[in-house]
Design a protein around this motif. Sequence first.
Motif, PDB file in Angstrom:
ATOM      1  N   ASP A   3       0.689  -1.182  -0.194  1.00  0.00           N
ATOM      2  CA  ASP A   3      -0.012  -0.011   0.000  1.00  0.00           C
ATOM      3  C   ASP A   3       1.007   1.367   0.004  1.00  0.00           C
ATOM      4  O   ASP A   3       0.162   2.291  -0.207  1.00  0.00           O
ATOM      5  N   HIS A   4       2.159   1.229   0.160  1.00  0.00           N
ATOM      6  CA  HIS A   4       3.007   2.275   0.033  1.00  0.00           C
ATOM      7  C   HIS A   4       2.961   3.391   1.164  1.00  0.00           C
ATOM      8  O   HIS A   4       3.154   4.515   0.749  1.00  0.00           O
ATOM      9  N   ILE A   5       2.246   3.020   2.092  1.00  0.00           N
ATOM     10  CA  ILE A   5       2.138   4.167   3.124  1.00  0.00           C
ATOM     11  C   ILE A   5       3.241   4.817   3.711  1.00  0.00           C
ATOM     12  O   ILE A   5       3.066   6.005   4.129  1.00  0.00           O
ATOM     13  N   LYS A  62      -6.625   4.478   1.538  1.00  0.00           N
ATOM     14  CA  LYS A  62      -7.664   3.777   0.523  1.00  0.00           C
ATOM     15  C   LYS A  62      -7.488   2.440   0.306  1.00  0.00           C
ATOM     16  O   LYS A  62      -8.095   1.436   0.564  1.00  0.00           O
ATOM     17  N   SER A  63      -6.019   2.059   0.073  1.00  0.00           N
ATOM     18  CA  SER A  63      -5.574   1.017  -0.563  1.00  0.00           C
ATOM     19  C   SER A  63      -5.693  -0.094   0.711  1.00  0.00           C
ATOM     20  O   SER A  63      -6.113  -1.235   0.532  1.00  0.00           O
ATOM     21  N   ARG A  64      -5.402   0.360   2.076  1.00  0.00           N
ATOM     22  CA  ARG A  64      -5.186  -0.388   2.949  1.00  0.00           C
ATOM     23  C   ARG A  64      -6.779  -0.582   3.483  1.00  0.00           C
ATOM     24  O   ARG A  64      -6.785  -1.756   3.955  1.00  0.00           O
ATOM     25  N   ASP A  65      -7.513   0.278   3.335  1.00  0.00           N
ATOM     26  CA  ASP A  65      -8.937  -0.091   3.938  1.00  0.00           C
ATOM     27  C   ASP A  65      -9.429  -1.049   3.019  1.00  0.00           C
ATOM     28  O   ASP A  65     -10.537  -2.203   3.111  1.00  0.00           O
ATOM     29  N   ARG A  66      -9.170  -1.072   1.402  1.00  0.00           N
ATOM     30  CA  ARG A  66      -9.697  -2.162   0.647  1.00  0.00           C
ATOM     31  C   ARG A  66      -9.332  -3.288   0.817  1.00  0.00           C
ATOM     32  O   ARG A  66      -9.839  -4.341   0.686  1.00  0.00           O
ATOM     33  N   LYS A  67      -7.894  -3.784   1.240  1.00  0.00           N
ATOM     34  CA  LYS A  67      -7.226  -5.035   1.895  1.00  0.00           C
ATOM     35  C   LYS A  67      -8.130  -5.293   3.008  1.00  0.00           C
ATOM     36  O   LYS A  67      -8.224  -6.534   3.094  1.00  0.00           O
ATOM     37  N   MET A  68      -8.529  -4.443   3.746  1.00  0.00           N
ATOM     38  CA  MET A  68      -9.110  -4.853   5.162  1.00  0.00           C
ATOM     39  C   MET A  68     -10.474  -5.592   4.812  1.00  0.00           C
ATOM     40  O   MET A  68     -10.863  -6.265   5.522  1.00  0.00           O
ATOM     41  N   VAL A  69     -11.146  -5.195   3.816  1.00  0.00           N
ATOM     42  CA  VAL A  69     -12.371  -5.861   3.446  1.00  0.00           C
ATOM     43  C   VAL A  69     -12.152  -6.855   2.494  1.00  0.00           C
ATOM     44  O   VAL A  69     -13.207  -7.270   1.591  1.00  0.00           O
ATOM     45  N   ASN A  70     -10.953  -7.393   1.986  1.00  0.00           N
ATOM     46  CA  ASN A  70     -10.819  -8.239   1.036  1.00  0.00           C
ATOM     47  C   ASN A  70     -11.080  -7.971  -0.519  1.00  0.00           C
ATOM     48  O   ASN A  70     -11.268  -8.823  -1.122  1.00  0.00           O
ATOM     49  N   ASP A  71     -11.045  -6.570  -0.628  1.00  0.00           N
ATOM     50  CA  ASP A  71     -11.237  -6.335  -2.239  1.00  0.00           C
ATOM     51  C   ASP A  71      -9.884  -6.108  -2.609  1.00  0.00           C
ATOM     52  O   ASP A  71      -9.177  -4.842  -2.643  1.00  0.00           O
ATOM     53  N   VAL A  72      -9.114  -7.176  -3.441  1.00  0.00           N
ATOM     54  CA  VAL A  72      -7.903  -6.827  -3.822  1.00  0.00           C
ATOM     55  C   VAL A  72      -7.874  -6.270  -5.137  1.00  0.00           C
ATOM     56  O   VAL A  72      -6.699  -5.601  -5.212  1.00  0.00           O
ATOM     57  N   ILE A  73      -8.661  -6.221  -5.698  1.00  0.00           N
ATOM     58  CA  ILE A  73      -8.543  -5.327  -7.207  1.00  0.00           C
ATOM     59  C   ILE A  73      -8.735  -3.830  -6.829  1.00  0.00           C
ATOM     60  O   ILE A  73      -7.792  -2.998  -7.351  1.00  0.00           O
ATOM     61  N   GLY A  74      -9.668  -3.493  -5.959  1.00  0.00           N
ATOM     62  CA  GLY A  74      -9.764  -2.024  -5.493  1.00  0.00           C
ATOM     63  C   GLY A  74      -8.333  -1.667  -4.862  1.00  0.00           C
ATOM     64  O   GLY A  74      -7.590  -0.588  -4.899  1.00  0.00           O
ATOM     65  N   ALA A  75      -7.838  -2.443  -3.932  1.00  0.00           N
ATOM     66  CA  ALA A  75      -6.585  -2.446  -3.303  1.00  0.00           C
ATOM     67  C   ALA A  75      -5.473  -1.924  -4.430  1.00  0.00           C
ATOM     68  O   ALA A  75      -4.585  -1.049  -3.920  1.00  0.00           O
ATOM     69  N   GLN A  76      -5.237  -2.949  -5.230  1.00  0.00           N
ATOM     70  CA  GLN A  76      -4.306  -2.627  -6.332  1.00  0.00           C
ATOM     71  C   GLN A  76      -4.198  -1.315  -6.942  1.00  0.00           C
ATOM     72  O   GLN A  76      -3.476  -0.849  -7.400  1.00  0.00           O
ATOM     73  N   TYR A 134      -5.677   1.714  -6.113  1.00  0.00           N
ATOM     74  CA  TYR A 134      -5.496   2.645  -5.136  1.00  0.00           C
ATOM     75  C   TYR A 134      -3.847   2.576  -4.880  1.00  0.00           C
ATOM     76  O   TYR A 134      -3.290   3.508  -4.672  1.00  0.00           O
ATOM     77  N   ALA A 135      -3.321   1.287  -4.934  1.00  0.00           N
ATOM     78  CA  ALA A 135      -1.834   1.397  -4.429  1.00  0.00           C
ATOM     79  C   ALA A 135      -0.973   1.667  -5.688  1.00  0.00           C
ATOM     80  O   ALA A 135       0.000   2.391  -5.367  1.00  0.00           O
ATOM     81  N   SER A 136      -1.571   1.315  -6.898  1.00  0.00           N
ATOM     82  CA  SER A 136      -0.883   1.796  -8.276  1.00  0.00           C
ATOM     83  C   SER A 136      -0.873   3.176  -8.535  1.00  0.00           C
ATOM     84  O   SER A 136       0.011   3.983  -8.631  1.00  0.00           O
ATOM     85  N   THR A 137      -2.173   4.098  -7.927  1.00  0.00           N
ATOM     86  CA  THR A 137      -2.152   5.548  -7.926  1.00  0.00           C
ATOM     87  C   THR A 137      -1.229   5.954  -6.957  1.00  0.00           C
ATOM     88  O   THR A 137      -0.728   6.901  -7.307  1.00  0.00           O
ATOM     89  N   ALA A 138      -1.123   5.564  -5.810  1.00  0.00           N
ATOM     90  CA  ALA A 138      -0.212   5.991  -4.678  1.00  0.00           C
ATOM     91  C   ALA A 138       1.231   5.743  -4.981  1.00  0.00           C
ATOM     92  O   ALA A 138       1.828   6.848  -4.955  1.00  0.00           O
ATOM     93  N   LYS A 139       1.462   4.772  -5.719  1.00  0.00           N
ATOM     94  CA  LYS A 139       2.713   4.673  -6.316  1.00  0.00           C
ATOM     95  C   LYS A 139       3.330   5.672  -7.227  1.00  0.00           C
ATOM     96  O   LYS A 139       4.060   6.349  -7.298  1.00  0.00           O
ATOM     97  N   CYS A 140       2.510   5.777  -8.210  1.00  0.00           N
ATOM     98  CA  CYS A 140       2.604   6.935  -9.134  1.00  0.00           C
ATOM     99  C   CYS A 140       2.858   8.368  -8.630  1.00  0.00           C
ATOM    100  O   CYS A 140       3.443   9.260  -9.057  1.00  0.00           O
ATOM    101  N   LEU A 141       1.645   8.830  -7.593  1.00  0.00           N
ATOM    102  CA  LEU A 141       1.980   9.903  -7.005  1.00  0.00           C
ATOM    103  C   LEU A 141       3.069  10.058  -6.150  1.00  0.00           C
ATOM    104  O   LEU A 141       3.776  11.170  -6.163  1.00  0.00           O
ATOM    105  N   ASN A 142       3.584   8.920  -5.739  1.00  0.00           N
ATOM    106  CA  ASN A 142       4.765   8.985  -4.692  1.00  0.00           C
ATOM    107  C   ASN A 142       5.766   9.287  -5.702  1.00  0.00           C
ATOM    108  O   ASN A 142       7.049  10.058  -5.272  1.00  0.00           O
TER     109      ASN A 142
END
Length: 97
Positions: free
Chosen positions: A35-37, A62-76, A78-86
């Motif tokens: 999640d690149h937090i 948001k990526s971490r929240d999606r992981k907590m509810v087992n939404d792997v696609i949503g977590a990926q 949000y994580a991809s967007t966070a990585k690009c922004l980082n």
Amino acid sequence: MIKEEHEVAIMGAPQGPGPVVSTVVNIQPETAVPDHIVWSLFNTLFFNFCCLGFVAFAYSVKSRDRKMVNDVIGAQSYASTAKCLNIAALILGLLGT
């Protein structure tokens, strides 16, 4: 009569091998979605060019929240967007410095 002999006499002798019943449990492996937090927090504190670090931090949460509810696609996603922004925040912050 010895105690063991008495128990064998009451319960009966052990029977031969009976049918073996097996149970198979399929466990889904957890997909590791970074999640690149920590990176987002670092960019928020040190390289927050045009608030890109803060926005990346929001997407990481948001990526971490999606992981907590087992939404792997949503977590990926949000994580991809966070990585690009980082990456953008880090490059622009280093160039600005």
